[in-house]
Structure formats: structure tokens, C-alpha cells
Motif scaffolding. Structure first.
Motif, PDB file in Angstrom:
ATOM      1  N   GLY B  69       0.809  -1.211   0.053  1.00  0.00           N
ATOM      2  CA  GLY B  69       0.084   0.062  -0.010  1.00  0.00           C
ATOM      3  C   GLY B  69       0.873   1.151   0.109  1.00  0.00           C
ATOM      4  N   ILE B  70       2.169   1.317   0.704  1.00  0.00           N
ATOM      5  CA  ILE B  70       2.915   2.391   0.918  1.00  0.00           C
ATOM      6  C   ILE B  70       3.446   2.452  -0.620  1.00  0.00           C
ATOM      7  N   ARG B  71       3.890   1.544  -1.114  1.00  0.00           N
ATOM      8  CA  ARG B  71       4.779   1.557  -2.289  1.00  0.00           C
ATOM      9  C   ARG B  71       3.762   2.016  -3.435  1.00  0.00           C
ATOM     10  N   ALA B  72       2.531   1.734  -3.363  1.00  0.00           N
ATOM     11  CA  ALA B  72       1.661   2.319  -4.417  1.00  0.00           C
ATOM     12  C   ALA B  72       1.401   3.732  -4.112  1.00  0.00           C
ATOM     13  N   GLY B  73       1.369   4.131  -2.793  1.00  0.00           N
ATOM     14  CA  GLY B  73       1.163   5.651  -2.575  1.00  0.00           C
ATOM     15  C   GLY B  73       2.277   6.629  -2.939  1.00  0.00           C
ATOM     16  N   LEU B  74       3.621   6.011  -3.495  1.00  0.00           N
ATOM     17  CA  LEU B  74       4.684   6.969  -3.539  1.00  0.00           C
ATOM     18  C   LEU B  74       4.500   7.633  -4.966  1.00  0.00           C
ATOM     19  N   THR B  75       3.616   7.036  -5.979  1.00  0.00           N
ATOM     20  CA  THR B  75       3.741   7.557  -7.415  1.00  0.00           C
ATOM     21  C   THR B  75       3.397   8.696  -7.477  1.00  0.00           C
ATOM     22  N   PRO B  76       3.884   9.431  -8.492  1.00  0.00           N
ATOM     23  CA  PRO B  76       3.618  11.059  -8.835  1.00  0.00           C
ATOM     24  C   PRO B  76       2.093  11.124  -8.731  1.00  0.00           C
ATOM     25  N   ARG B  77       1.181  10.281  -9.388  1.00  0.00           N
ATOM     26  CA  ARG B  77      -0.177  10.411  -9.387  1.00  0.00           C
ATOM     27  C   ARG B  77      -0.668  10.606  -7.967  1.00  0.00           C
ATOM     28  N   ALA B  78      -0.283   9.521  -7.199  1.00  0.00           N
ATOM     29  CA  ALA B  78      -0.934   9.495  -5.839  1.00  0.00           C
ATOM     30  C   ALA B  78      -0.671  10.808  -5.315  1.00  0.00           C
ATOM     31  N   ARG B  79       0.657  11.524  -5.358  1.00  0.00           N
ATOM     32  CA  ARG B  79       1.183  12.579  -4.677  1.00  0.00           C
ATOM     33  C   ARG B  79       0.291  13.595  -4.961  1.00  0.00           C
ATOM     34  N   ALA B  80      -0.036  13.644  -6.491  1.00  0.00           N
ATOM     35  CA  ALA B  80      -0.768  14.761  -6.993  1.00  0.00           C
ATOM     36  C   ALA B  80      -2.126  14.837  -6.204  1.00  0.00           C
TER      37      ALA B  80
END
Lengths: 198, 230
Positions: B69-80
Motif C-alpha cells: 500500500g505504501i509503495r502504491a502511494g509513492l507514485t507521482p499520481r498519488a502525490r498529485a
């Protein structure tokens, strides 16, 4: 004492705060976008962070959500980490902040309107038997009893009596006056003694 | 000596349990606990609780899916997506403070009016009705509130310093919103203080006063969260 939380594992963690060199290198790499380095930081600290999240929330599902939030916030704030505190302490502070933010969100969603301190409300609710923590009396050991405390007093107890932070450190982390924290801590102890004596 | 001392309160017992064994201030309390079975039992329970708490394991193995779950949250899209949510929270911050200030002010007025009505009723019921007198306005807070205010002031100062240090990382419009909200919070505190000076025993006003401080601290804390370290 035996713990009711099956996930709890005994580890010697006295050195958890003493990994500055290795952590600093990993932080530096992670700052440049190295996810593998960040994963190593995660592997080094996730058990402590998750333990804190589990005790702060008193719920395994919420603890996973909170721990996830903590590490994502940490990833985004890597450039702010100046190494003045250890990575473990930094992550703990993020966890407490994330917990407070989450709690405010929950309160907004439930449209609670209260003048008094919410934590005092929780304690009153508990005394009146109307809070989700009403089953504290059936607690059979300390972990379960801590998990059953109202959120505010649980936070004070976990940070002070379990994690060993001082009143001043907790006040700085939470933004609350030390007198309020002291009252929450004493209330937590009172509730736990009552629960464990039954 | 100890025979004349009342039982220790639970707060005192907690302070005693936390104090170093040789703390001079705790001598009288310790002497009482040594001779009073009831207090000794409570102190023993507190000490035992502290020992067990400090022995709890500090690490708990997280479930394996946590990293996924953390790994998925590190993507640029999730950050945006999270950045968008943070922008929204800036507006909520300002709105929340305004609402608190307005409701606090209204509640202060209601609390004063409620007390005034009660006073008027009491006066009217007295047969030898002397001219009604208002409580003396000393401008001083009750001792308990004054002590609490010192604690609040320390928290405010610390957060204010942090915010000032990070001020440059905030947009000008955000700084203006926060400052305006702080002025409103200060006005609400001042209003409650003024009302308390006229009616120091009013429990509702006391609660409004402390709640206003708690909310000012909350505002400062939230503002510092919005401002990353520079």
C-alpha cells in the motif's frame, strides 16, 4: 505479562534510536527518489511505527491505514528531515501528527459539535458507559485494556508510559498544554487500573 | 503527623508514582502512603501498571501488505491527488476558525445573558430587594484558569515560533488567512476573558475561555503542518 495482541512480538529494541549512520545514508538516497532505499528504511522502522500506530488507534485495520499514511508522509517530507532527531523519532512525530489529523477528519465527518475538550468528553462517555470503549471492563490484559481506552487518554498513556516521552515532548508533538496531558494520563491510569482489577 | 493527613487524591498518587524516590516535595505524601493501607494499595497498583507498561514490546510485525500500500502511494499520481486534498484543507482551515470564533462569541453572549437572567430572577425574588450589584471587575482570572493559561501560552509560543520559522514556505494568501484567523481567535479569547472578569464563577465562560485557547493552538498546529520545514 502475556499479551492479547497476537501480533505482538518481543524484540530488543533498545537500539532502535541508534541507527543514525545507516539511516542517514538511506535518507540521502531516498531523497533522490531511490524507492529501494526507502524500502530499507521501512524495513528497519516499520515494526516500531506499526506498534505505535496499533496502540494509538487500538485497532488493527486503522493501524495499517495510519502506518501507511506515516510512511507516505515521510517519503514526501524527506527533504525536510535534517537529522536533528533520529529517523525513529521523526517517524514517531509524523505518526502522532497523522493520528491527530485523522481524528479531526473523523470528528468532522461525524459532525460533532462540542465546546469541551473532546478527550474529556471521551472520558465522560466512558464513565457513563456510552463510549465504544465500554467493554474496557472485560479487558483481560494490559494491551487489550489500552486498546479500549478513549482516544485522547490512550494517546497520552501510550506516548508517556509506553513510549517514554516526557510531558514536554508530548506537549510539543500534540500542541496541547501539559496540564491537559497530565489530566489525560492520570485518567488513563485510573481507567486501566479499574479495568485490570475486575 | 500522617494520621492527620487526608487520603491522597489519585492525581497526587500519580505524581508520587512518577516522582524520583528522593524528591523532597514528596516526603509528606510518601510518609502518608507508608502508613495508609488504602493509599499504599493504590500506589502499588500505579507502580505495577508503570512497570508492566514499560515492559510492553516496542515492536509489532506489520502485515506484509502494508508495504504494498505504501509503495502504491509513492507514485507521482498519488502525490498529485494528495496535494489537491491539501489545497482544499487550507480553505477548510480558514472556514473552521471563522465558525469557531463566531460560535464562541455567540456562546459567550448566551452564557452572560443566562447568568444575567438568573441574577435578575434571584434579585426579584428577594423581599428586601436592594439595588442589584454586579460582580466586581477585577480583570483577573480565577487561579485555576490563570495557571492553565500559562500552559496554553507556552504551547502557543512554541508553535508560533515554529510557524514563524516556516513562514517563507507558505503562500502569501495562506499567511494572510492564518494571521486573520489568529486575530479572530485572539478576539474570542479576549471576549471570554472580559466576560470572566465580570463573572469569574461562570463555569460555561470558563469552558469557553479554555476551548478558545485549545482551538487557537489547534489552528497554529494545523498551520505549521501546512508549512514544511525550510
Amino acid at each position: 505479562m502475556s499479551s492479547a495482541l497476537s501480533l505482538v512480538q518481543s524484540h530488543d529494541v533498545a537500539d532502535a534510536h541508534r541507527r543514525p549512520t545507516g539511516d542517514d545514508m538511506l535518507v540521502e538516497r531516498a531523497r533522490r527518489g531511490d524507492v529501494d532505499a526507502f524500502e530499507l528504511l521501512y524495513r528497519a522502522h516499520s515494526a516500531r511505527v506499526y506498534a505505535l500506530c496499533l496502540r494509538l488507534t487500538g485497532d488493527a485495520v486503522q493501524a495499517v491505514e495510519l502506518a501507511q499514511d506515516v510512511f507516505i508522509r515521510a517519503w514526501e517530507a524527506l527533504s525536510d528531515f535534517r537529522g536533528e532527531a533520529s529517523v525513529a523519532t521523526w517517524l514517531h512525530r509524523i505518526a502522532v501528527n497523522a493520528m491527530l489529523t485523522k481524528r479531526r477528519g473523523d470528528q468532522r465527518r461525524s459532525a460533532r459539535v462540542a465546546l469541551a475538550d473532546d478527550d474529556e468528553d471521551d472520558a465522560r462517555d466512558l464513565a457513563a458507559g456510552s463510549s465504544p470503549a465500554r467493554d474496557v471492563g472485560t479487558a483481560i490484559d494490559l494491551e487489550r485494556a489500552i486498546a479500549s481506552l478513549p482516544p485522547g487518554v490512550r494517546r497520552a498513556f501510550v506516548l508517556h508510559d509506553v513510549e517514554g516521552y516526557t510531558h514536554e515532548e508530548i506537549a510539543e508533538m500534540t500542541g496541547l498544554a501539559s496540564g491537559t496531558l497530565r489530566a489525560q494520563l492520570h485518567r488513563a491510569r485510573q481507567l486501566l487500573i479499574q479495568a485490570l482489577n475486575r | 503527623m500522617t494520621a492527620n493527613v487526608d487520603h491522597l487524591t489519585f492525581d497526587q498518587l500519580c505524581e508520587l508514582a512518577d516522582a524520583p524516590a528522593d524528591a523532597a516535595w514528596s516526603e509528606t505524601w510518601r510518609a502518608h502512603a507508608a502508613s495508609c493501607a488504602e493509599c499504599a494499595e493504590q500506589l502499588r497498583a500505579l507502580t505495577s501498571l508503570a512497570e508492566e507498561s514499560s515492559r510492553l514490546p516496542r515492536e509489532v510485525a506489520p502485515p506484509p501488505e502494508l508495504w504494498t500500500g505504501i509503495r502504491a502511494g509513492l507514485t507521482p499520481r498519488a502525490r498529485a491527488a494528495r496535494a489537491l486534498r491539501r489545497d482544499a484543507s487550507r480553505w477548510r482551515l480558514a472556514a473552521a476558525v471563522l465558525l469557531v470564533a463566531v460560535s464562541s462569541s455567540a456562546l459567550t453572549m448566551l452564557a452572560m445573558r443566562g447568568r444575567a437572567v438568573a441574577n435578575a430572577t434571584a434579585s426579584a425574588s428577594r423581599m428586601d430587594s436592594a439595588p442589584a450589584t454586579t460582580a466586581p471587575s477585577t480583570g483577573q482570572l480565577p487561579a485555576q484558569l490563570a495557571s492553565a493559561e500559562l500552559g496554553y501560552a507556552r504551547s502557543v509560543d512554541a508553535l508560533r515560533r515554529t510557524l514563524d520559522e516556516r513562514r517563507d514556505s507558505l503562500a502569501m494568501s495562506t499567511v494572510e488567512t492564518v494571521e486573520r484567523s489568529l486575530r479572530i481567535a485572539d478576539a474570542a479569547i479576549a471576549e471570554a476573558r472580559e466576560a470572566l472578569a465580570r463573572d469569574p464563577g461562570n463555569g460555561v465562560l470558563q469552558q469557553i475561555f479554555t476551548s478558545n485557547y485549545e482551538r487557537k493552538i489547534d489552528l497554529l498546529r494545523r498551520a505549521t503542518e501546512l508549512a514544511p520545514r525550510t
